[in-house]
Design a protein around this motif. Structure first.
Motif, PDB file in Angstrom:
ATOM      1  N   GLU A  99       7.551  18.405  28.303  1.00  0.00           N
ATOM      2  CA  GLU A  99       8.392  18.309  27.109  1.00  0.00           C
ATOM      3  C   GLU A  99       8.841  16.867  26.874  1.00  0.00           C
ATOM      4  OE1 GLU A  99      12.296  20.504  25.178  1.00  0.00           O
ATOM      5  OE2 GLU A  99      11.937  20.695  27.321  1.00  0.00           O
ATOM      6  N   VAL A 100       9.258  16.196  27.923  1.00  0.00           N
ATOM      7  CA  VAL A 100       9.696  14.801  27.795  1.00  0.00           C
ATOM      8  C   VAL A 100       8.518  13.911  27.397  1.00  0.00           C
ATOM      9  CG1 VAL A 100      10.614  12.811  29.050  1.00  0.00           C
ATOM     10  CG2 VAL A 100      11.649  15.054  29.351  1.00  0.00           C
ATOM     11  N   ASP A 101       7.353  14.142  28.009  1.00  0.00           N
ATOM     12  CA  ASP A 101       6.173  13.343  27.663  1.00  0.00           C
ATOM     13  C   ASP A 101       5.795  13.511  26.191  1.00  0.00           C
ATOM     14  OD1 ASP A 101       5.860  12.218  30.165  1.00  0.00           O
ATOM     15  OD2 ASP A 101       4.404  13.713  30.849  1.00  0.00           O
ATOM     16  N   LEU A 102       5.841  14.736  25.702  1.00  0.00           N
ATOM     17  CA  LEU A 102       5.515  14.967  24.291  1.00  0.00           C
ATOM     18  C   LEU A 102       6.571  14.365  23.366  1.00  0.00           C
ATOM     19  CD1 LEU A 102       4.087  18.590  24.408  1.00  0.00           C
ATOM     20  CD2 LEU A 102       2.846  16.507  23.824  1.00  0.00           C
ATOM     21  N   ASN A 103       7.844  14.443  23.753  1.00  0.00           N
ATOM     22  CA  ASN A 103       8.906  13.802  22.962  1.00  0.00           C
ATOM     23  C   ASN A 103       8.684  12.294  22.895  1.00  0.00           C
ATOM     24  OD1 ASN A 103      10.257  16.155  22.361  1.00  0.00           O
ATOM     25  ND2 ASN A 103      11.858  15.870  23.875  1.00  0.00           N
ATOM     26  N   MET A 104       8.390  11.693  24.042  1.00  0.00           N
ATOM     27  CA  MET A 104       8.177  10.244  24.076  1.00  0.00           C
ATOM     28  C   MET A 104       6.928   9.869  23.274  1.00  0.00           C
ATOM     29  SD  MET A 104      10.733   8.978  25.687  1.00  0.00           S
ATOM     30  CE  MET A 104      10.316   7.348  26.235  1.00  0.00           C
ATOM     31  N   LEU A 132      15.655  13.541  17.775  1.00  0.00           N
ATOM     32  CA  LEU A 132      14.623  13.725  18.796  1.00  0.00           C
ATOM     33  C   LEU A 132      14.885  12.805  19.989  1.00  0.00           C
ATOM     34  CD1 LEU A 132      11.955  15.101  19.615  1.00  0.00           C
ATOM     35  CD2 LEU A 132      10.755  13.248  18.442  1.00  0.00           C
ATOM     36  N   LEU A 133      15.309  11.591  19.716  1.00  0.00           N
ATOM     37  CA  LEU A 133      15.623  10.646  20.785  1.00  0.00           C
ATOM     38  C   LEU A 133      16.800  11.136  21.623  1.00  0.00           C
ATOM     39  CD1 LEU A 133      14.939   7.670  21.798  1.00  0.00           C
ATOM     40  CD2 LEU A 133      16.996   7.046  20.535  1.00  0.00           C
ATOM     41  N   LEU A 134      17.838  11.628  20.974  1.00  0.00           N
ATOM     42  CA  LEU A 134      19.012  12.116  21.711  1.00  0.00           C
ATOM     43  C   LEU A 134      18.688  13.380  22.503  1.00  0.00           C
ATOM     44  CD1 LEU A 134      21.814  11.451  19.081  1.00  0.00           C
ATOM     45  CD2 LEU A 134      21.267  10.114  21.118  1.00  0.00           C
ATOM     46  N   ARG A 135      17.825  14.235  21.965  1.00  0.00           N
ATOM     47  CA  ARG A 135      17.390  15.424  22.710  1.00  0.00           C
ATOM     48  C   ARG A 135      16.625  14.997  23.959  1.00  0.00           C
ATOM     49  NH1 ARG A 135      13.730  18.158  19.228  1.00  0.00           N
ATOM     50  NH2 ARG A 135      15.501  18.267  17.830  1.00  0.00           N
ATOM     51  N   THR A 136      15.805  13.969  23.827  1.00  0.00           N
ATOM     52  CA  THR A 136      15.053  13.449  24.970  1.00  0.00           C
ATOM     53  C   THR A 136      16.002  12.835  25.994  1.00  0.00           C
ATOM     54  OG1 THR A 136      13.236  12.970  23.458  1.00  0.00           O
ATOM     55  CG2 THR A 136      13.119  11.975  25.621  1.00  0.00           C
ATOM     56  N   ALA A 137      17.058  12.182  25.505  1.00  0.00           N
ATOM     57  CA  ALA A 137      18.043  11.580  26.414  1.00  0.00           C
ATOM     58  C   ALA A 137      18.741  12.644  27.257  1.00  0.00           C
ATOM     59  CB  ALA A 137      19.069  10.779  25.620  1.00  0.00           C
ATOM     60  N   LYS A 138      18.900  13.841  26.722  1.00  0.00           N
ATOM     61  CA  LYS A 138      19.512  14.928  27.493  1.00  0.00           C
ATOM     62  C   LYS A 138      18.532  15.527  28.502  1.00  0.00           C
ATOM     63  CE  LYS A 138      22.795  16.303  23.930  1.00  0.00           C
ATOM     64  NZ  LYS A 138      23.150  17.338  22.957  1.00  0.00           N
ATOM     65  N   LEU A 139      17.233  15.436  28.206  1.00  0.00           N
ATOM     66  CA  LEU A 139      16.224  16.038  29.089  1.00  0.00           C
ATOM     67  C   LEU A 139      15.878  15.158  30.289  1.00  0.00           C
ATOM     68  CD1 LEU A 139      13.733  17.449  26.446  1.00  0.00           C
ATOM     69  CD2 LEU A 139      15.293  18.743  27.890  1.00  0.00           C
ATOM     70  N   ILE A 140      15.843  13.855  30.099  1.00  0.00           N
ATOM     71  CA  ILE A 140      15.408  12.953  31.166  1.00  0.00           C
ATOM     72  C   ILE A 140      16.260  13.093  32.427  1.00  0.00           C
ATOM     73  CG2 ILE A 140      15.141  10.512  31.811  1.00  0.00           C
ATOM     74  CD1 ILE A 140      14.073  10.023  28.991  1.00  0.00           C
ATOM     75  N   PRO A 141      17.603  13.150  32.344  1.00  0.00           N
ATOM     76  CA  PRO A 141      18.381  13.314  33.584  1.00  0.00           C
ATOM     77  C   PRO A 141      18.133  14.635  34.311  1.00  0.00           C
ATOM     78  CG  PRO A 141      19.773  12.472  31.834  1.00  0.00           C
ATOM     79  CD  PRO A 141      18.462  12.849  31.212  1.00  0.00           C
ATOM     80  N   LYS A 142      17.542  15.620  33.652  1.00  0.00           N
ATOM     81  CA  LYS A 142      17.252  16.897  34.301  1.00  0.00           C
ATOM     82  C   LYS A 142      15.986  16.832  35.151  1.00  0.00           C
ATOM     83  CE  LYS A 142      19.537  19.610  30.756  1.00  0.00           C
ATOM     84  NZ  LYS A 142      19.393  20.609  29.696  1.00  0.00           N
ATOM     85  N   LEU A 143      15.209  15.745  34.988  1.00  0.00           N
ATOM     86  CA  LEU A 143      13.998  15.562  35.780  1.00  0.00           C
ATOM     87  C   LEU A 143      14.358  14.981  37.148  1.00  0.00           C
ATOM     88  CD1 LEU A 143      11.677  13.998  33.056  1.00  0.00           C
ATOM     89  CD2 LEU A 143      11.705  16.364  33.844  1.00  0.00           C
ATOM     90  N   HIS A 144      13.356  14.848  37.995  1.00  0.00           N
ATOM     91  CA  HIS A 144      13.564  14.268  39.316  1.00  0.00           C
ATOM     92  C   HIS A 144      13.982  12.805  39.176  1.00  0.00           C
ATOM     93  CE1 HIS A 144      12.584  12.784  43.357  1.00  0.00           C
ATOM     94  NE2 HIS A 144      12.861  14.026  43.723  1.00  0.00           N
ATOM     95  N   GLU A 145      14.802  12.335  40.103  1.00  0.00           N
ATOM     96  CA  GLU A 145      15.348  10.972  40.032  1.00  0.00           C
ATOM     97  C   GLU A 145      14.271   9.898  39.966  1.00  0.00           C
ATOM     98  OE1 GLU A 145      18.098  10.280  43.221  1.00  0.00           O
ATOM     99  OE2 GLU A 145      19.144  12.159  42.841  1.00  0.00           O
ATOM    100  N   LEU A 149      13.302   6.254  36.418  1.00  0.00           N
ATOM    101  CA  LEU A 149      12.905   4.851  36.311  1.00  0.00           C
ATOM    102  C   LEU A 149      11.621   4.682  35.506  1.00  0.00           C
ATOM    103  CD1 LEU A 149      13.685   3.735  39.966  1.00  0.00           C
ATOM    104  CD2 LEU A 149      15.072   3.407  37.914  1.00  0.00           C
ATOM    105  N   GLU A 150      10.791   5.710  35.507  1.00  0.00           N
ATOM    106  CA  GLU A 150       9.550   5.651  34.750  1.00  0.00           C
ATOM    107  C   GLU A 150       9.823   5.692  33.245  1.00  0.00           C
ATOM    108  OE1 GLU A 150       5.776   8.592  34.002  1.00  0.00           O
ATOM    109  OE2 GLU A 150       6.593   8.489  36.033  1.00  0.00           O
ATOM    110  N   TYR A 151      10.790   6.500  32.831  1.00  0.00           N
ATOM    111  CA  TYR A 151      11.059   6.681  31.403  1.00  0.00           C
ATOM    112  C   TYR A 151      12.080   5.687  30.849  1.00  0.00           C
ATOM    113  CZ  TYR A 151       8.585  11.116  31.658  1.00  0.00           C
ATOM    114  OH  TYR A 151       7.634  12.081  31.829  1.00  0.00           O
ATOM    115  N   LYS A 152      12.968   5.176  31.684  1.00  0.00           N
ATOM    116  CA  LYS A 152      14.085   4.355  31.217  1.00  0.00           C
ATOM    117  C   LYS A 152      13.663   3.124  30.395  1.00  0.00           C
ATOM    118  CE  LYS A 152      18.431   2.247  32.646  1.00  0.00           C
ATOM    119  NZ  LYS A 152      18.951   2.374  31.329  1.00  0.00           N
ATOM    120  N   PRO A 153      12.721   2.285  30.852  1.00  0.00           N
ATOM    121  CA  PRO A 153      12.396   1.090  30.040  1.00  0.00           C
ATOM    122  C   PRO A 153      11.854   1.430  28.646  1.00  0.00           C
ATOM    123  CG  PRO A 153      11.363   0.955  32.209  1.00  0.00           C
ATOM    124  CD  PRO A 153      11.976   2.306  32.108  1.00  0.00           C
TER     125      PRO A 153
END
Length: 183
Positions: A99-104, A132-145, A149-153
């Motif tokens: 889901e995060v990959d498709l959002n990005m 869509l960006l804010l929805r992705t921002a809520k999803l990223i912290p739910k992934l593994h730590e 770092l992969e998605y942040k930049p």
């Protein structure tokens, strides 16, 4: 959808393999999402990467086919359809990273191909992109730590691009300056 009753389960067990196959084929012909789910579950060559590619192609086609009198609104509707396509992929795989990959992917596509439509009187497309960006921002912290770092930049780059537009001041909610991750 109701839970299968014991009678239903018993009747299903009594069906022959041919009858079960016919019943499954009939159900899959009626529902495309069920077809994708069964295909993902039983075919060895259909994996997450395959589904990611297929849904990314559908999202790109939705945005490319957007047309109307006011292109901002048409792209906003197409972005809504893309969000439904992403939700469908998540229902099939139950994978948050997909889901995060498709959002990005969708956000990258919007910023690469359609940034000129952020300008103008109607700002529905800009608001849809921010949502869509804010929805992705809520999803990223739910992934593994490690994935944070992969998605942040890339996320911060997209956020910075959206903050450069004057329209971010007209939003009902302030845009963060960077992706906020739990400590």
């Amino acid at each position: 959808m109701p839970a299968p009753s014991p009678d239903f389960k018993r009747a299903l067990k009594q069906l022959s393999d041919k009858e079960k196959e016919d019943l499954l084929l009939k159900a899959v012909r009626r529902d495309a999402e069920l077809y994708d789910l069964v295909r993902y579950e039983i075919l060895p060559d259909v994996d997450l990467r395959t589904l990611l590619d297929e849904h990314a192609e559908r999202i790109a086609a939705l945005l490319q086919k957007a047309n109307g009198r006011v292109m901002n609104r048409a792209l906003s509707r197409a972005l809504g359809k893309a969000a439904k396509e992403i939700a469908r992929a998540k229902r099939i795989t139950k994978d948050k990273r997909l889901e995060v990959d498709l959002n990005m992917y969708t956000l990258r596509l919007v910023l690469d191909e359609y940034p000129q439509y952020f300008e103008g009187f109607v700002y529905a497309f800009y608001v849809s992109t921010v949502r869509l960006l804010l929805r992705t921002a809520k999803l990223i912290p739910k992934l593994h730590e490690d994935l944070w770092l992969e998605y942040k930049p890339e996320f911060d780059d997209i956020l910075d691009t959206l903050r450069r537009h004057e329209k971010h001041r007209q939003l009902r909610y302030p845009l963060p300056t960077e992706l906020e991750l739990p400590s």
